[in-house]
Design a protein around this motif. Structure first.
Motif, PDB file in Angstrom:
ATOM      1  N   LYS A  89       0.867  -1.180   0.000  1.00 22.36           N
ATOM      2  CA  LYS A  89       0.000   0.000   0.000  1.00 22.36           C
ATOM      3  C   LYS A  89       0.893   1.215   0.000  1.00 22.36           C
ATOM      4  O   LYS A  89       1.861   1.300   0.751  1.00 22.36           O
ATOM      5  CB  LYS A  89      -0.921   0.020   1.217  1.00 22.36           C
ATOM      6  CG  LYS A  89      -1.921   1.181   1.196  1.00 22.36           C
ATOM      7  CD  LYS A  89      -2.848   1.096   2.384  1.00 22.36           C
ATOM      8  CE  LYS A  89      -3.899   2.200   2.353  1.00 22.36           C
ATOM      9  NZ  LYS A  89      -4.839   2.055   1.204  1.00 22.36           N
ATOM     10  N   THR A  90       0.593   2.178  -0.883  1.00 23.13           N
ATOM     11  CA  THR A  90       1.390   3.390  -0.989  1.00 23.13           C
ATOM     12  C   THR A  90       0.714   4.517  -0.241  1.00 23.13           C
ATOM     13  O   THR A  90      -0.475   4.808  -0.449  1.00 23.13           O
ATOM     14  CB  THR A  90       1.604   3.797  -2.454  1.00 23.13           C
ATOM     15  OG1 THR A  90       2.270   2.719  -3.127  1.00 23.13           O
ATOM     16  CG2 THR A  90       2.450   5.050  -2.553  1.00 23.13           C
ATOM     17  N   LEU A  91       1.446   5.143   0.675  1.00 26.56           N
ATOM     18  CA  LEU A  91       0.947   6.258   1.476  1.00 26.56           C
ATOM     19  C   LEU A  91       1.433   7.573   0.886  1.00 26.56           C
ATOM     20  O   LEU A  91       2.515   7.645   0.294  1.00 26.56           O
ATOM     21  CB  LEU A  91       1.431   6.118   2.924  1.00 26.56           C
ATOM     22  CG  LEU A  91       1.066   4.803   3.638  1.00 26.56           C
ATOM     23  CD1 LEU A  91       1.682   4.793   5.013  1.00 26.56           C
ATOM     24  CD2 LEU A  91      -0.440   4.652   3.720  1.00 26.56           C
ATOM     25  N   LYS A 107      10.430  17.769   1.654  1.00 27.41           N
ATOM     26  CA  LYS A 107      10.831  16.371   1.578  1.00 27.41           C
ATOM     27  C   LYS A 107      10.264  15.578   2.754  1.00 27.41           C
ATOM     28  O   LYS A 107      10.272  16.030   3.885  1.00 27.41           O
ATOM     29  CB  LYS A 107      12.358  16.266   1.576  1.00 27.41           C
ATOM     30  CG  LYS A 107      12.862  14.836   1.450  1.00 27.41           C
ATOM     31  CD  LYS A 107      14.380  14.803   1.456  1.00 27.41           C
ATOM     32  CE  LYS A 107      14.873  13.362   1.381  1.00 27.41           C
ATOM     33  NZ  LYS A 107      16.360  13.292   1.406  1.00 27.41           N
ATOM     34  N   VAL A 108       9.782  14.387   2.410  1.00 25.48           N
ATOM     35  CA  VAL A 108       9.220  13.499   3.426  1.00 25.48           C
ATOM     36  C   VAL A 108      10.130  12.285   3.590  1.00 25.48           C
ATOM     37  O   VAL A 108      10.512  11.662   2.598  1.00 25.48           O
ATOM     38  CB  VAL A 108       7.801  13.040   3.046  1.00 25.48           C
ATOM     39  CG1 VAL A 108       7.252  12.073   4.102  1.00 25.48           C
ATOM     40  CG2 VAL A 108       6.871  14.236   2.878  1.00 25.48           C
ATOM     41  N   GLU A 109      10.462  11.984   4.825  1.00 29.11           N
ATOM     42  CA  GLU A 109      11.273  10.801   5.120  1.00 29.11           C
ATOM     43  C   GLU A 109      10.379   9.756   5.780  1.00 29.11           C
ATOM     44  O   GLU A 109       9.692  10.036   6.756  1.00 29.11           O
ATOM     45  CB  GLU A 109      12.437  11.153   6.061  1.00 29.11           C
ATOM     46  CG  GLU A 109      13.470  12.065   5.435  1.00 29.11           C
ATOM     47  CD  GLU A 109      14.610  12.359   6.386  1.00 29.11           C
ATOM     48  OE1 GLU A 109      14.645  11.722   7.474  1.00 29.11           O
ATOM     49  OE2 GLU A 109      15.453  13.212   6.068  1.00 29.11           O
ATOM     50  N   ALA A 167       6.606  -4.937   8.601  1.00 27.39           N
ATOM     51  CA  ALA A 167       6.316  -4.163   7.383  1.00 27.39           C
ATOM     52  C   ALA A 167       7.478  -3.256   7.055  1.00 27.39           C
ATOM     53  O   ALA A 167       8.108  -2.688   7.951  1.00 27.39           O
ATOM     54  CB  ALA A 167       5.042  -3.349   7.569  1.00 27.39           C
ATOM     55  N   THR A 168       7.773  -3.116   5.772  1.00 31.60           N
ATOM     56  CA  THR A 168       8.812  -2.198   5.308  1.00 31.60           C
ATOM     57  C   THR A 168       8.159  -1.046   4.560  1.00 31.60           C
ATOM     58  O   THR A 168       6.984  -1.130   4.147  1.00 31.60           O
ATOM     59  CB  THR A 168       9.804  -2.921   4.392  1.00 31.60           C
ATOM     60  OG1 THR A 168       9.096  -3.422   3.242  1.00 31.60           O
ATOM     61  CG2 THR A 168      10.492  -4.070   5.120  1.00 31.60           C
ATOM     62  N   VAL A 169       8.904   0.043   4.421  1.00 31.73           N
ATOM     63  CA  VAL A 169       8.397   1.200   3.673  1.00 31.73           C
ATOM     64  C   VAL A 169       9.542   1.812   2.877  1.00 31.73           C
ATOM     65  O   VAL A 169      10.674   1.917   3.370  1.00 31.73           O
ATOM     66  CB  VAL A 169       7.766   2.233   4.633  1.00 31.73           C
ATOM     67  CG1 VAL A 169       8.764   2.772   5.622  1.00 31.73           C
ATOM     68  CG2 VAL A 169       7.090   3.357   3.848  1.00 31.73           C
ATOM     69  N   THR A 170       9.238   2.161   1.636  1.00 27.85           N
ATOM     70  CA  THR A 170      10.244   2.820   0.801  1.00 27.85           C
ATOM     71  C   THR A 170      10.175   4.317   1.035  1.00 27.85           C
ATOM     72  O   THR A 170       9.249   4.825   1.691  1.00 27.85           O
ATOM     73  CB  THR A 170      10.001   2.530  -0.675  1.00 27.85           C
ATOM     74  OG1 THR A 170       8.773   3.170  -1.093  1.00 27.85           O
ATOM     75  CG2 THR A 170       9.917   1.025  -0.948  1.00 27.85           C
TER      76      THR A 170
END
Length: 400
Positions: free
Chosen positions: A58-60, A68-70, A79-82
């Motif tokens: 799922k893309t947030l 810029k968002v980190e 769960a991982t997030v790019t």
């Protein structure tokens, strides 16, 4: 408390947009509410919570800012997030996805509703002071955010109880002071409670004083917390000495005083250490001798046996006696030390014993921690006494 404080601290670094979800192995279920970090006025995250199945993504997205968002996750195993906000479910569990927007920073003011319970530093570090409840407040601009803090007592459990004795043999009527040591020294509650398995045999008070009552065995317990120690107390019926005796002489002054004792008890007794009290309070030290006038340190009398003990001065010198004279001596019976006292209560000094004018003496006996016990006097026949005394006098004259 720790989770609330941790989330409040994140405001110092910027705006944190939190996305929480539960990842299930084979089915989808609603997730319980998860606290979300306060957001800035117009910056928003597209989804605040969701549920994914293993392998789903799922893309947030973050709206309301061009900065810029980190992206980060607190549990990569779940769960991982790019850095583009794409979340991938790995295994069953719950993870928090955080979006950090650069450049935004607001001052946080920390306070405690009760500093006697808990304090908070300017950096949000909370310290418990004593047991109770306080509210920690973080003020950001015109908004306030609270965290309820409960301070519990730091309980240190008792690990061991030791007694100064693990076993004791007592006579009925004896007492024993037990002392308990509780470990560790800084245990929260070191109070010791005492008890006996059989109070009719041996009782114990709240201070560990044991009193032996009757023959048998009792277990004395000292308990602190969940730990206890035991002392095994064996109580035996005390063997009291039973004596009959008489003090006499045939003249005054005399070189030898006769003390006839009969052991009426069940155990041997050993006598020693004599002195004579004479009218007026004067005291004469006496020595124990046998029938051969040899000096003795002590004399043992077996049960049922009668012995005449001869008492003299070290140089066989003469000393006065009177109808009010008393002979005191020490004796041991069943391992206990006693003091005996014999009064010369005859009608005078005699060469021929006459029961009509001379009565037998009484003997009083006492233990160091006991009251005096009157022992009934014993009387020899006149013929026995005269014969023994004459033999003694002859030996003394011959010795001199």
């Amino acid at each position: 408390m720790k989770n609330g404080t941790k989330k409040l601290r994140k405001w110092m670094l910027g705006i944190f947009l939190v996305f929480s979800f539960s990842m299930l192995a084979t089915e989808v279920i609603p997730m319980t509410d998860v606290p979300v970090t306060v957001e800035a006025a117009k910056v928003k995250i597209s989804t605040k919570k969701t549920t994914l199945i293993k392998g789903q993504t799922k893309t947030l997205k973050v709206t309301g800012t061009r900065k810029k968002v980190e992206w980060s996750t607190n549990k990569k195993s779940v769960a991982t997030v790019t850095q583009k906000g794409k979340v991938t479910a790995k295994k069953r569990g719950t993870a928090t996805i955080t979006a950090k927007v650069d450049g935004t920073k607001q001052k946080i003011t920390w306070s405690s509703s009760n500093k006697k319970i808990a304090t908070v530093s300017s950096k949000g570090k909370v310290k418990g002071v004593k047991k109770g409840t306080a509210t920690i407040t973080a003020k950001v601009g015109s908004k306030k955010y609270n965290c309820k803090v409960t301070v519990k007592q730091n309980t240190i459990s008792v690990t061991k109880v030791n007694l100064n004795k693990s076993k004791a043999d007592l006579d009925a009527g004896d007492t024993l002071q037990l002392k308990a040591t509780v470990s560790p020294n800084n245990a929260t509650n070191k109070k010791v409670t005492w008890s006996s398995s059989n109070s009719s045999v041996a009782s114990v008070n709240s201070k560990g004083l044991v009193t032996a009552k009757r023959e048998g065995t009792a277990y004395i317990y000292a308990k602190a917390g969940s730990k206890k120690a035991t002392c095994v107390v064996n109580v035996r019926e005390e063997k009291e000495p039973q004596l009959k005796g008489e003090l006499f002489t045939n003249k005054s002054p005399t070189p030898v005083l006769g003390l006839i004792l009969t052991n009426m008890g069940d155990l041997p007794l050993t006598v020693e250490d004599f002195y004579l009290l004479i009218t007026g309070g004067s005291r004469t030290g006496l020595w124990l001798v046998n029938s051969d006038l040899d000096f003795l340190d002590s004399y043992t009398i077996d049960p049922g046996e009668e012995k005449m003990l001869l008492l003299c001065r070290s140089n066989f010198g003469y000393f006065p006696v009177s109808t009010a004279s008393e002979c005191s001596f020490v004796f041991w019976y069943d391992g206990v030390k006693y003091f005996g006292n014999v009064e010369y209560s005859g009608g005078g000094y005699f060469e021929v014993y006459d029961e009509a004018v001379a009565s037998a003496a009484g003997i009083s006996v006492r233990k160091a921690n006991a009251l005096n016990t009157l022992i009934n006097p014993y009387k020899l026949t006149p013929q026995d006494k005269i014969q023994k005394w004459n033999e003694i006098v002859k030996k003394i004259e011959k010795k001199k």
